[in-house]
Write a protein that holds these residues in place. Structure first.
Motif, PDB file in Angstrom:
ATOM      1  N   ALA A  83       6.273  -6.983   0.142  1.00 59.52           N
ATOM      2  CA  ALA A  83       6.128  -5.644  -0.438  1.00 59.52           C
ATOM      3  C   ALA A  83       4.691  -5.158  -0.352  1.00 59.52           C
ATOM      4  N   GLN A  84       3.745  -6.038  -0.587  1.00 64.21           N
ATOM      5  CA  GLN A  84       2.345  -5.638  -0.563  1.00 64.21           C
ATOM      6  C   GLN A  84       1.860  -5.337   0.857  1.00 64.21           C
ATOM      7  N   VAL A  85       2.319  -6.110   1.828  1.00 63.02           N
ATOM      8  CA  VAL A  85       1.930  -5.850   3.221  1.00 63.02           C
ATOM      9  C   VAL A  85       2.479  -4.500   3.671  1.00 63.02           C
ATOM     10  N   LEU A  86       3.768  -4.258   3.450  1.00 63.81           N
ATOM     11  CA  LEU A  86       4.359  -2.975   3.826  1.00 63.81           C
ATOM     12  C   LEU A  86       3.736  -1.846   3.014  1.00 63.81           C
ATOM     13  N   GLY A  87       3.506  -2.113   1.739  1.00 65.20           N
ATOM     14  CA  GLY A  87       2.930  -1.104   0.860  1.00 65.20           C
ATOM     15  C   GLY A  87       1.534  -0.677   1.277  1.00 65.20           C
ATOM     16  N   LYS A  88       0.726  -1.619   1.717  1.00 65.95           N
ATOM     17  CA  LYS A  88      -0.632  -1.258   2.148  1.00 65.95           C
ATOM     18  C   LYS A  88      -0.598  -0.385   3.402  1.00 65.95           C
ATOM     19  N   GLN A  89       0.353  -0.663   4.280  1.00 66.27           N
ATOM     20  CA  GLN A  89       0.508   0.178   5.473  1.00 66.27           C
ATOM     21  C   GLN A  89       0.936   1.591   5.061  1.00 66.27           C
ATOM     22  N   LEU A  90       1.894   1.650   4.139  1.00 64.14           N
ATOM     23  CA  LEU A  90       2.360   2.931   3.624  1.00 64.14           C
ATOM     24  C   LEU A  90       1.220   3.687   2.946  1.00 64.14           C
ATOM     25  N   LEU A  91       0.450   2.998   2.153  1.00 61.80           N
ATOM     26  CA  LEU A  91      -0.673   3.603   1.439  1.00 61.80           C
ATOM     27  C   LEU A  91      -1.693   4.195   2.409  1.00 61.80           C
ATOM     28  N   ARG A  92      -2.011   3.434   3.450  1.00 59.55           N
ATOM     29  CA  ARG A  92      -2.990   3.901   4.433  1.00 59.55           C
ATOM     30  C   ARG A  92      -2.494   5.151   5.166  1.00 59.55           C
ATOM     31  N   SER A  93      -1.285   5.094   5.684  1.00 60.21           N
ATOM     32  CA  SER A  93      -0.791   6.231   6.458  1.00 60.21           C
ATOM     33  C   SER A  93      -0.464   7.427   5.571  1.00 60.21           C
ATOM     34  N   GLY A  94       0.117   7.181   4.417  1.00 61.85           N
ATOM     35  CA  GLY A  94       0.512   8.275   3.530  1.00 61.85           C
ATOM     36  C   GLY A  94      -0.652   9.051   2.949  1.00 61.85           C
TER      37      GLY A  94
END
Length: 123
Positions: A33-44
């Motif tokens: 969740a944290q790995v996917l979340g950090k990607q989401l956070l960066r792009s979003g």
């Protein structure tokens, strides 16, 4: 795009960034969740930043370039949302409105890019 539309898009991209920040904060603390979340956070969060850069472009070509990056970041954000759902980390119902906003923003930005490309180039 008139000034009201530009202002509204600016507000929506910022609100979108804030929603991705809140989503990241609500994710489970598992590694996946944290790995996917950090990607989401960066792009979003970069969508609005690129839109702001585009609004201060010095040329039509620079405007189109920045808007295309914003569009790419939105598409990437939609991808991370899909993965969060398909990996079973978050429910589709919980992320549906954020996914819908990503889709609407992509349509608006794509339309703006098409319009800008159809105009006579700056001299």
């Amino acid at each position: 795009m008139n000034n009201d539309e530009k202002g509204r898009l600016r507000e929506r991209t910022k609100a979108f960034a804030l929603r991705t920040v809140r989503l990241y904060s609500a994710l489970p603390k598992t590694t996946e969740a944290q790995v996917l979340g950090k990607q989401l956070l960066r792009s979003g969060t970069s969508v609005g930043a690129h839109y702001r850069e585009a609004s201060h472009a010095r040329s039509q070509a620079e405007f189109v370039s920045k808007m295309e990056v914003s569009l790419q970041e939105l598409d990437e954000t939609a991808y991370w949302i899909e993965l969060l759902v398909e990996a079973g980390i978050m429910t589709e119902a919980r992320l549906a409105s954020l996914q819908q906003e990503a889709n609407e923003l992509m349509a608006m930005i794509a339309s703006s890019i098409i319009t800008a490309k159809s105009r006579k180039p700056d001299r």
